[in-house]
Design a protein around this motif. Sequence first.
Motif, mmCIF file in Angstrom:
data_model
loop_
_atom_site.group_PDB
_atom_site.id
_atom_site.type_symbol
_atom_site.label_atom_id
_atom_site.label_comp_id
_atom_site.label_asym_id
_atom_site.label_seq_id
_atom_site.Cartn_x
_atom_site.Cartn_y
_atom_site.Cartn_z
ATOM 1 N N LYS A 108 -5.542 -6.339 71.974
ATOM 2 C CA LYS A 108 -5.226 -7.627 71.367
ATOM 3 C C LYS A 108 -4.767 -8.558 72.480
ATOM 4 O O LYS A 108 -3.874 -8.230 73.252
ATOM 5 N N THR A 131 -9.591 -5.356 60.470
ATOM 6 C CA THR A 131 -8.340 -6.099 60.318
ATOM 7 C C THR A 131 -8.391 -6.972 59.071
ATOM 8 O O THR A 131 -7.414 -7.048 58.313
ATOM 9 N N LYS A 161 -7.960 -4.717 55.967
ATOM 10 C CA LYS A 161 -6.575 -4.277 55.767
ATOM 11 C C LYS A 161 -5.702 -5.388 55.203
ATOM 12 O O LYS A 161 -4.711 -5.122 54.513
ATOM 13 N N ASN A 162 -6.076 -6.633 55.500
ATOM 14 C CA ASN A 162 -5.278 -7.761 55.043
ATOM 15 C C ASN A 162 -5.866 -8.456 53.817
ATOM 16 O O ASN A 162 -5.386 -9.517 53.413
#
Length: 273
Positions: free
Chosen positions: A11, A95, A98-99
């Motif tokens: 990241k 990502t 997951k969100n």
Amino acid sequence: MAVTDAPLILKLSVDDAIAGLALSSEAHWNQTEEDWRIFLRDGIVFGIRDGMRLVATAALLPYSGNNAWISMVLVSGTHRRRGLATRLVDACLETARKNGLTSWLDATPDGAAVYGPLGFTPTLQLRRLKLTRPGRAELPPSSSATLEELAERDRRATGFDRTALLSAFAQRAGSLIVAANGAIALVRDGRTARHIGPLLADNAAAALVLVDQITRSETSPLLLDAVASQAAFMDGLTASGWTIERPFQRMRFGPATAAGEDMPFAVAGPEFG
């Protein structure tokens, strides 16, 4: 290469803006350092390094209503055809999953051929147009348009609240929000050309008049990402000297969570939607 030998996905942080800019500049894209800082500050940018050098990226930029934009999928010419872009897009999709986010992107024809089998659904089509020789630096069109008006028209067109993004654009040196006769647009600097968009209007005639007013006040090359289904607008642009550079296919991964009430004439850019 064994799976355990695959390069690590990291990241990135705002300190990586210059390295990201080097990648997009290598690809001859129009992003600025400020654009990269938006992704790094407000979104999640995944990257892969070869030693200290950043060689691949992909960004996930969240918007309102459980939506997010995937963009800045870049791989240095020295590291292509190694599956790096696929791994980074997968990291963005995971990502988003997951969100609970629906993912969107604007793909080149080659990209669309890759994203379709992954489960992306085509929506609207875009055309990037360029005007190499704009006007003769007349005074910019006068306008009392506000950021709030632009953000509201943008929300009606996209279904997203992008006030923060548009505010970041508008606050930059050289940025303009212009409006006339039911049309409104934002003009901002890019690395090699000024960019017009988003552009919202009541009709194609109003959109074309506003673009003409903008071009008469500009001396740098101009880019505009038009919605292909706005045929009268497209025809008017090409008739006045704009040339089509490339198509983009807008695609969605996940359920539709937002629907615009109005169709834009030009978008903020394939990297922002």
